[in-house]
Motif scaffolding. Structure first.
Motif, PDB file in Angstrom:
ATOM      1  N   LEU A 321       0.829  -1.214   0.000  1.00 17.31           N
ATOM      2  CA  LEU A 321       0.000   0.000   0.000  1.00 17.31           C
ATOM      3  C   LEU A 321       0.862   1.262   0.000  1.00 17.31           C
ATOM      4  CD1 LEU A 321      -2.909  -0.927   2.446  1.00 17.31           C
ATOM      5  CD2 LEU A 321      -2.953  -0.805  -0.048  1.00 17.31           C
ATOM      6  N   PHE A 322       1.946   1.256   0.764  1.00 17.82           N
ATOM      7  CA  PHE A 322       2.847   2.413   0.765  1.00 17.82           C
ATOM      8  C   PHE A 322       3.498   2.592  -0.616  1.00 17.82           C
ATOM      9  CE2 PHE A 322       3.211   2.321   5.548  1.00 17.82           C
ATOM     10  CZ  PHE A 322       2.756   3.616   5.735  1.00 17.82           C
ATOM     11  N   ALA A 323       3.809   1.497  -1.282  1.00 20.24           N
ATOM     12  CA  ALA A 323       4.389   1.595  -2.625  1.00 20.24           C
ATOM     13  C   ALA A 323       3.407   2.280  -3.581  1.00 20.24           C
ATOM     14  CB  ALA A 323       4.763   0.208  -3.141  1.00 20.24           C
ATOM     15  N   LEU A 324       2.115   1.983  -3.442  1.00 20.12           N
ATOM     16  CA  LEU A 324       1.104   2.684  -4.243  1.00 20.12           C
ATOM     17  C   LEU A 324       0.992   4.142  -3.837  1.00 20.12           C
ATOM     18  CD1 LEU A 324      -1.905   0.199  -4.608  1.00 20.12           C
ATOM     19  CD2 LEU A 324      -0.613   1.263  -6.463  1.00 20.12           C
ATOM     20  N   ARG A 325       1.026   4.379  -2.529  1.00 22.88           N
ATOM     21  CA  ARG A 325       0.884   5.759  -2.029  1.00 22.88           C
ATOM     22  C   ARG A 325       2.050   6.635  -2.459  1.00 22.88           C
ATOM     23  NH1 ARG A 325       0.595  10.165  -1.144  1.00 22.88           N
ATOM     24  NH2 ARG A 325      -0.467  11.338   0.502  1.00 22.88           N
ATOM     25  N   LEU A 326       3.229   6.043  -2.681  1.00 25.13           N
ATOM     26  CA  LEU A 326       4.386   6.816  -3.145  1.00 25.13           C
ATOM     27  C   LEU A 326       4.111   7.500  -4.478  1.00 25.13           C
ATOM     28  CD1 LEU A 326       7.400   4.458  -2.318  1.00 25.13           C
ATOM     29  CD2 LEU A 326       6.993   6.731  -1.357  1.00 25.13           C
ATOM     30  N   ARG A 327       3.223   6.938  -5.271  1.00 24.78           N
ATOM     31  CA  ARG A 327       2.949   7.480  -6.611  1.00 24.78           C
ATOM     32  C   ARG A 327       1.910   8.591  -6.594  1.00 24.78           C
ATOM     33  NH1 ARG A 327       1.115   1.961  -9.003  1.00 24.78           N
ATOM     34  NH2 ARG A 327       0.196   3.364 -10.578  1.00 24.78           N
ATOM     35  N   LYS A 328       1.295   8.830  -5.444  1.00 19.64           N
ATOM     36  CA  LYS A 328       0.219   9.819  -5.360  1.00 19.64           C
ATOM     37  C   LYS A 328       0.725  11.141  -4.801  1.00 19.64           C
ATOM     38  CE  LYS A 328      -4.437  10.495  -3.518  1.00 19.64           C
ATOM     39  NZ  LYS A 328      -4.159  11.904  -3.191  1.00 19.64           N
ATOM     40  N   ASN A 329       0.184  12.220  -5.320  1.00 16.22           N
ATOM     41  CA  ASN A 329       0.542  13.548  -4.823  1.00 16.22           C
ATOM     42  C   ASN A 329      -0.135  13.810  -3.494  1.00 16.22           C
ATOM     43  OD1 ASN A 329       0.917  16.455  -4.527  1.00 16.22           O
ATOM     44  ND2 ASN A 329       1.456  16.434  -6.698  1.00 16.22           N
ATOM     45  N   ASP A 330       0.520  14.602  -2.642  1.00 20.14           N
ATOM     46  CA  ASP A 330      -0.068  14.963  -1.359  1.00 20.14           C
ATOM     47  C   ASP A 330      -1.223  15.953  -1.522  1.00 20.14           C
ATOM     48  OD1 ASP A 330       1.247  13.368   0.406  1.00 20.14           O
ATOM     49  OD2 ASP A 330       2.807  14.812   0.896  1.00 20.14           O
ATOM     50  N   LYS A 331      -1.195  16.708  -2.615  1.00 16.99           N
ATOM     51  CA  LYS A 331      -2.229  17.713  -2.840  1.00 16.99           C
ATOM     52  C   LYS A 331      -3.324  17.147  -3.746  1.00 16.99           C
ATOM     53  CE  LYS A 331       0.758  21.790  -2.432  1.00 16.99           C
ATOM     54  NZ  LYS A 331       1.249  23.008  -3.122  1.00 16.99           N
ATOM     55  N   THR A 332      -4.558  17.448  -3.380  1.00 17.65           N
ATOM     56  CA  THR A 332      -5.696  17.087  -4.220  1.00 17.65           C
ATOM     57  C   THR A 332      -6.427  18.365  -4.591  1.00 17.65           C
ATOM     58  OG1 THR A 332      -5.938  14.936  -3.139  1.00 17.65           O
ATOM     59  CG2 THR A 332      -7.826  15.760  -4.389  1.00 17.65           C
ATOM     60  N   ILE A 333      -6.265  18.760  -5.852  1.00 21.18           N
ATOM     61  CA  ILE A 333      -6.892  19.990  -6.341  1.00 21.18           C
ATOM     62  C   ILE A 333      -7.788  19.623  -7.511  1.00 21.18           C
ATOM     63  CG2 ILE A 333      -6.511  22.252  -7.367  1.00 21.18           C
ATOM     64  CD1 ILE A 333      -3.846  22.383  -5.916  1.00 21.18           C
ATOM     65  N   ILE A 334      -9.050  19.990  -7.392  1.00 17.90           N
ATOM     66  CA  ILE A 334     -10.033  19.684  -8.433  1.00 17.90           C
ATOM     67  C   ILE A 334     -10.113  20.857  -9.392  1.00 17.90           C
ATOM     68  CG2 ILE A 334     -12.449  19.133  -8.873  1.00 17.90           C
ATOM     69  CD1 ILE A 334     -12.492  17.966  -6.005  1.00 17.90           C
ATOM     70  N   THR A 335      -9.986  20.554 -10.673  1.00 18.26           N
ATOM     71  CA  THR A 335      -9.940  21.609 -11.685  1.00 18.26           C
ATOM     72  C   THR A 335     -11.073  21.446 -12.690  1.00 18.26           C
ATOM     73  OG1 THR A 335      -8.490  20.315 -13.129  1.00 18.26           O
ATOM     74  CG2 THR A 335      -7.429  21.718 -11.479  1.00 18.26           C
ATOM     75  N   SER A 336     -11.289  22.522 -13.422  1.00 16.41           N
ATOM     76  CA  SER A 336     -12.235  22.512 -14.541  1.00 16.41           C
ATOM     77  C   SER A 336     -11.742  23.521 -15.558  1.00 16.41           C
ATOM     78  CB  SER A 336     -13.639  22.884 -14.067  1.00 16.41           C
ATOM     79  OG  SER A 336     -14.539  22.909 -15.144  1.00 16.41           O
ATOM     80  N   ASP A 337     -11.513  23.058 -16.790  1.00 17.25           N
ATOM     81  CA  ASP A 337     -10.957  23.910 -17.845  1.00 17.25           C
ATOM     82  C   ASP A 337      -9.626  24.505 -17.420  1.00 17.25           C
ATOM     83  OD1 ASP A 337     -13.224  23.412 -19.378  1.00 17.25           O
ATOM     84  OD2 ASP A 337     -14.302  25.112 -18.522  1.00 17.25           O
ATOM     85  N   ASN A 338      -8.782  23.641 -16.778  1.00 13.30           N
ATOM     86  CA  ASN A 338      -7.441  24.022 -16.326  1.00 13.30           C
ATOM     87  C   ASN A 338      -7.454  25.109 -15.249  1.00 13.30           C
ATOM     88  OD1 ASN A 338      -6.170  22.238 -18.127  1.00 13.30           O
ATOM     89  ND2 ASN A 338      -6.333  23.725 -19.802  1.00 13.30           N
ATOM     90  N   GLU A 339      -8.575  25.310 -14.596  1.00  9.82           N
ATOM     91  CA  GLU A 339      -8.673  26.282 -13.514  1.00  9.82           C
ATOM     92  C   GLU A 339      -8.898  25.543 -12.195  1.00  9.82           C
ATOM     93  OE1 GLU A 339     -11.332  30.145 -12.054  1.00  9.82           O
ATOM     94  OE2 GLU A 339     -11.950  28.940 -13.778  1.00  9.82           O
ATOM     95  N   ALA A 340      -8.058  25.859 -11.197  1.00 11.98           N
ATOM     96  CA  ALA A 340      -8.195  25.225  -9.886  1.00 11.98           C
ATOM     97  C   ALA A 340      -9.400  25.802  -9.161  1.00 11.98           C
ATOM     98  CB  ALA A 340      -6.926  25.453  -9.064  1.00 11.98           C
ATOM     99  N   LEU A 341     -10.345  24.926  -8.806  1.00 13.29           N
ATOM    100  CA  LEU A 341     -11.583  25.385  -8.168  1.00 13.29           C
ATOM    101  C   LEU A 341     -11.717  24.931  -6.716  1.00 13.29           C
ATOM    102  CD1 LEU A 341     -14.188  24.744 -11.035  1.00 13.29           C
ATOM    103  CD2 LEU A 341     -13.071  26.901 -10.427  1.00 13.29           C
TER     104      LEU A 341
END
Length: 428
Positions: A321-341
């Protein structure tokens, strides 16, 4: 409409986790099927079957009533025994592993299907029994075909009971419990990884943003992302969700920030897209899997159980599970049309690793086999590609803490030399 649909889906998922959901659903189907068969009997289905295959249909009312009564009583007996086994399973899982694994065991659909089949057959046989008129002399008026269906359903119940015995004995095994938790967390992590983009846009500073407070109490389970994106685009606002998914949120605490003042109506509309529950589910929050697996490993190292083998197995699953988590970013930003919302607060890798290792360092630092396994985990993870360099820094820092604790606790010189070699052998 989207908000209502999302709430309905969330409510349905919550219902599915209840042990009585599918049994109640199957019971309704069994009752409806009994009424349907009574209707078919009125139009002469038994008379048709007797003409075609007379050997399969019972044409004696007393025999039919006795047989159905006997079969129904037998199914009630095995159903009570099955429910008793479920309770024993839950009790043993809570005592030997962790109470947190109970929701996953309760929501086992195969067990619910079996219990539901029992109830459906009992209701079907009961209402078929009601439809038998012992004073009727005409054999074609006897619901013989319905009785035949009741016999077939009872035989199916016996087969389901054998499967239930096998399944329940497998479910209590710790390796199967660990694998089930791991598979759910793996699916969730892979789903999140697929949704991540390579380039994460910057999100504005939120120091002076307006704060909205929670109107409910419960575990923050999920959010309706498409609905919130539409709201942000329509109202031209940005949101920052403050609590981490899976955190217990109290009524009146800050739950999100908005970049500008909004009306109470819009605020309530936004809050309606937050899903709260009284329990936690790995399917919605992968971090819960780390917690559950860790608790099983620590419980195994308690003096009353003293099972290092189970603790080592938990480390194996945590490594994957940690090996999978290594591939994920710590930040979760939801975007629409390349704009962070929308900025969604998540558990960062460093904190997740620390919480897991703090427990293992406390309870396993005196056991050489577990210490060796943990260093093997660190070596494997340090060889994996990480999304951020800070992840490897966190791994080395935790390895150093484990090394220090082990060197202070263990007194055998041979063991100390082995620990020293494992620590020095970690990749730079």
């Amino acid at each position: 409409m989207k908000a209502l649909y999302t709430k309905f889906i969330s409510f349905f998922n919550l219902l599915q986790s209840k042990i009585a959901f599918y049994p109640a659903l199957f019971s309704t189907v069994g009752f409806g099927f009994a009424l349907f068969m009574l209707y078919l009997e009125e139009i002469g289905i038994s008379a048709f079957v007797i003409k075609q295959v007379p050997q399969l249909v019972i044409n004696n009312a007393d025999t039919a009533k006795t047989l159905l009564s006997f079969l129904t009583g037998g199914i009630i007996s095995i159903m009570v025994f099955s429910f008793s086994m479920v309770m024993v399973l839950l009790n043993q899982a809570s005592s030997n592993f962790s109470p947190r694994v109970l929701p996953g065991l309760i929501s086992n659909r195969n067990h619910q299907y079996v219990l539901g089949l029992y109830l459906a057959t009992i209701l079907y046989n009961t209402f078929t029994l009601v439809g038998i008129n012992p004073q009727e002399s005409d054999k074609y008026q006897l619901p013989g075909f319905s009785v035949l269906i009741g016999i077939v359903l009872t035989v199916v119940c016996l087969g389901a009971f054998l499967y239930f015995i096998h399944s329940i004995s497998q479910s209590i095994q710790v390796n199967n419990i660990l694998d089930s938790i791991y598979q759910k967390a793996k699916m969730r992590l892979e789903f999140l990884l697929e949704k991540e983009t390579e380039q994460i846009p910057d999100f504005p500073k939120t120091k002076n943003w307006k704060t909205i407070y929670s109107s409910q109490t419960g575990y923050f389970q999920n959010i309706a992302v498409p609905n919130l994106v539409d709201i942000c685009k329509d109202a031209d606002i940005k949101l920052k969700i403050l609590p981490i998914q899976g955190l217990f949120v109290l009524k009146g605490v800050p739950i999100l920030q908005v970049n500008e003042s909004i009306s109470t109506e819009l605020s309530n509309k936004i809050l309606s897209n937050f899903s709260f529950a009284k329990g936690e589910f790995v399917e919605d929050n992968y971090a819960l899997a780390f917690k559950q697996i860790t608790e099983i490993g620590i419980k195994a190292m308690s003096p009353g159980i003293n099972d290092p083998g189970t603790a080592i197995s938990t480390i194996d699953y945590l490594t994957e599970l940690f090996a999978l988590r290594l591939r994920k970013n710590d930040k979760t930003i939801i975007t629409s049309d390349n704009e962070a919302l929308i900025f969604v607060s998540t558990t960062n890798f460093k904190e997740l690793l620390y919480q897991v290792m703090a427990a293992y360092r406390t309870y396993c630092k005196q056991d050489l086999s577990c210490i060796q396994k943990l260093f093997i985990m660190f070596k494997y993870l340090l060889l994996q590609e990480a999304h951020l360099p800070d992840y490897h820094h966190a791994l080395r820092a935790e390895a150093k803490l484990l090394y220090d604790d082990a060197m202070e606790t263990i007194t055998n010189k041979t063991d100390l030399r082995r620990i020293e070699a494992l620590f020095q052998g970690l990749p730079d």
